[in-house]
Design a protein around this motif. Structure first.
Motif, PDB file in Angstrom:
ATOM      1  N   VAL A 190      45.696 -93.324  -1.342  1.00  0.00           N
ATOM      2  CA  VAL A 190      44.565 -92.940  -0.918  1.00  0.00           C
ATOM      3  C   VAL A 190      43.441 -94.375  -1.117  1.00  0.00           C
ATOM      4  O   VAL A 190      42.585 -94.376  -0.337  1.00  0.00           O
ATOM      5  N   MET A 227      39.196 -90.985  -8.496  1.00  0.00           N
ATOM      6  CA  MET A 227      39.373 -89.778  -7.576  1.00  0.00           C
ATOM      7  C   MET A 227      39.864 -89.848  -6.366  1.00  0.00           C
ATOM      8  O   MET A 227      39.601 -90.539  -5.608  1.00  0.00           O
ATOM      9  N   TRP A 231      44.916 -82.223   1.939  1.00  0.00           N
ATOM     10  CA  TRP A 231      44.202 -81.239   1.023  1.00  0.00           C
ATOM     11  C   TRP A 231      42.658 -81.549   1.025  1.00  0.00           C
ATOM     12  O   TRP A 231      41.969 -80.870   0.232  1.00  0.00           O
ATOM     13  N   GLY A 272      38.914 -81.747  -4.496  1.00  0.00           N
ATOM     14  CA  GLY A 272      38.189 -82.570  -5.342  1.00  0.00           C
ATOM     15  C   GLY A 272      37.208 -82.037  -6.091  1.00  0.00           C
ATOM     16  O   GLY A 272      37.168 -82.507  -7.385  1.00  0.00           O
ATOM     17  N   ARG A 324      26.886 -83.224  -3.579  1.00  0.00           N
ATOM     18  CA  ARG A 324      27.193 -81.725  -3.471  1.00  0.00           C
ATOM     19  C   ARG A 324      27.432 -81.113  -5.055  1.00  0.00           C
ATOM     20  O   ARG A 324      27.228 -80.067  -5.316  1.00  0.00           O
TER      21      ARG A 324
HETATM   22  C1  LIG Z   1      35.859 -87.595  -1.603  1.00  0.00           C
HETATM   23  C2  LIG Z   1      37.025 -86.769  -2.038  1.00  0.00           C
HETATM   24  C3  LIG Z   1      37.549 -86.929  -3.457  1.00  0.00           C
HETATM   25  C4  LIG Z   1      36.650 -85.439  -2.000  1.00  0.00           C
HETATM   26  O1  LIG Z   1      37.536 -84.110  -2.167  1.00  0.00           O
HETATM   27  P1  LIG Z   1      37.821 -83.082  -1.397  1.00  0.00           P
HETATM   28  O2  LIG Z   1      38.907 -82.214  -2.116  1.00  0.00           O
HETATM   29  O3  LIG Z   1      37.770 -83.482   0.017  1.00  0.00           O
HETATM   30  O4  LIG Z   1      36.396 -82.125  -1.532  1.00  0.00           O
HETATM   31  P2  LIG Z   1      36.138 -80.740  -1.611  1.00  0.00           P
HETATM   32  O5  LIG Z   1      36.848 -79.908  -0.718  1.00  0.00           O
HETATM   33  O6  LIG Z   1      36.261 -80.303  -3.020  1.00  0.00           O
HETATM   34  O7  LIG Z   1      34.427 -80.699  -1.537  1.00  0.00           O
HETATM   35  C5  LIG Z   1      33.493 -80.218  -2.249  1.00  0.00           C
HETATM   36  C6  LIG Z   1      32.257 -80.155  -1.821  1.00  0.00           C
HETATM   37  O8  LIG Z   1      31.946 -81.208  -1.411  1.00  0.00           O
HETATM   38  C7  LIG Z   1      31.550 -80.927   0.114  1.00  0.00           C
HETATM   39  N1  LIG Z   1      31.995 -82.479   0.654  1.00  0.00           N
HETATM   40  C8  LIG Z   1      33.150 -83.128   0.621  1.00  0.00           C
HETATM   41  N2  LIG Z   1      33.216 -84.228   1.322  1.00  0.00           N
HETATM   42  C9  LIG Z   1      32.008 -84.316   1.798  1.00  0.00           C
HETATM   43  C10 LIG Z   1      31.344 -85.201   2.680  1.00  0.00           C
HETATM   44  N3  LIG Z   1      31.971 -86.444   2.871  1.00  0.00           N
HETATM   45  N4  LIG Z   1      30.110 -84.956   3.295  1.00  0.00           N
HETATM   46  C11 LIG Z   1      29.657 -83.987   2.872  1.00  0.00           C
HETATM   47  N5  LIG Z   1      29.865 -82.982   2.110  1.00  0.00           N
HETATM   48  C12 LIG Z   1      31.153 -83.283   1.525  1.00  0.00           C
HETATM   49  C13 LIG Z   1      32.377 -80.074   0.783  1.00  0.00           C
HETATM   50  O9  LIG Z   1      31.976 -79.549   1.718  1.00  0.00           O
HETATM   51  C14 LIG Z   1      32.231 -78.910  -0.744  1.00  0.00           C
HETATM   52  O10 LIG Z   1      30.962 -78.497  -0.533  1.00  0.00           O
HETATM   53  P3  LIG Z   1      30.948 -76.602  -0.756  1.00  0.00           P
HETATM   54  O11 LIG Z   1      31.468 -76.453  -2.062  1.00  0.00           O
HETATM   55  O12 LIG Z   1      29.599 -76.586   0.055  1.00  0.00           O
HETATM   56  O13 LIG Z   1      31.994 -76.298   0.279  1.00  0.00           O
HETATM   57  C15 LIG Z   1      38.095 -86.763  -1.167  1.00  0.00           C
HETATM   58  O14 LIG Z   1      37.868 -86.459   0.169  1.00  0.00           O
HETATM   59  C16 LIG Z   1      38.857 -88.174  -1.122  1.00  0.00           C
HETATM   60  O15 LIG Z   1      39.936 -88.542  -1.731  1.00  0.00           O
HETATM   61  N6  LIG Z   1      38.463 -89.128  -0.206  1.00  0.00           N
HETATM   62  C17 LIG Z   1      39.040 -90.465   0.058  1.00  0.00           C
HETATM   63  C18 LIG Z   1      39.064 -91.288  -1.350  1.00  0.00           C
HETATM   64  C19 LIG Z   1      37.763 -91.351  -1.998  1.00  0.00           C
HETATM   65  O16 LIG Z   1      36.720 -91.540  -1.270  1.00  0.00           O
HETATM   66  N7  LIG Z   1      37.540 -91.316  -3.098  1.00  0.00           N
HETATM   67  C20 LIG Z   1      36.388 -91.282  -3.929  1.00  0.00           C
HETATM   68  C21 LIG Z   1      36.292 -92.577  -4.541  1.00  0.00           C
HETATM   69  S1  LIG Z   1      34.782 -92.799  -5.085  1.00  0.00           S
END
Ligand SMILES: CC(C)(COP(=O)(O)OP(=O)(O)OC[C@H]1O[C@@H](n2cnc3c(N)ncnc32)[C@H](O)[C@@H]1OP(=O)(O)O)[C@@H](O)C(=O)NCCC(=O)NCCS
Length: 146
Positions: free
Chosen positions: A23, A76, A82, A88, A121
């Motif tokens: 990732v 993260m 997923w 997350g 969030r």
């Molecule tokens: C960013 C990341 C860690 C988020 O994890 P996730 O499992 O997809 O997020 P979740 O499903 O737990 O989301 C939690 C909340 O945040 C919100 N959210 C998640 N991504 C969002 C986005 N891009 N924009 C707006 N809201 C977002 C969700 O809607 C959720 O809100 P809710 O509680 O109202 O339903 C994941 O998408 C990821 O690995 N992305 C690629 C790698 C990355 O960018 N890592 C972070 C490096 S700093």
């Protein structure tokens, strides 16, 4: 939803690092091994792993102490299959619970620009612009008081 634990077995560590690599490193053509950090095995570093029922990592993250009463979250990552299903959130909340139990009072992190709304969030606020990773991924310093 499966429970979050630190990785214990060699297979769990392999799954943990594979997700980090796939990732956070592979899409930018970074070499294998670049997903590992020198302090990963420091006794003060806390790791979170959520395994999918098939045995691969669905979500990972880590926490280390970064200042007086401050912790930093790094690496993260949620598996694409997923993402958007609360993994997350569960990983971050696990690390925040660990931070509290260690007496830390705030968490900081350097968020990729596209992940900023996720952290907002979950209660984090942007403090300042940070580094640009691999020349293309702007980061923002974010902070949450626990
Ligand atoms: C960013 C990341 C860690 C988020 O994890 P996730 O499992 O997809 O997020 P979740 O499903 O737990 O989301 C939690 C909340 O945040 C919100 N959210 C998640 N991504 C969002 C986005 N891009 N924009 C707006 N809201 C977002 C969700 O809607 C959720 O809100 P809710 O509680 O109202 O339903 C994941 O998408 C990821 O690995 N992305 C690629 C790698 C990355 O960018 N890592 C972070 C490096 S700093």
């Amino acid at each position: 939803m499966p429970a979050i634990t630190p990785p214990h077995t060699p297979a769990e560590w392999a799954a943990y690092y594979r997700l980090r690599y796939e990732v956070l490193r592979q899409p930018w053509q970074q070499p294998e091994g670049s997903e590992q950090a020198d302090d990963d095995h420091a006794p003060t570093t806390t790791h979170a792993l959520l395994l999918a029922p098939e045995g691969y990592a669905a979500g990972v993250g880590r926490l280390h102490p970064s200042g007086p009463a401050q912790g930093q979250v790094r690496f993260m990552a949620v598996h694409p299959a997923w993402q958007g299903r609360g993994v997350g959130r569960q990983v971050l909340e696990y690390l925040e619970t660990a931070a509290r139990s260690q007496g830390l009072r705030e968490v900081v992190l350097h968020a990729r620009e596209q992940a900023v709304p996720f952290y907002q969030r979950l209660g984090y606020a942007v403090v300042a612009p940070s580094h640009t990773l691999f020349g293309t991924i702007p980061h923002l310093l974010m902070r949450r008081v626990l």
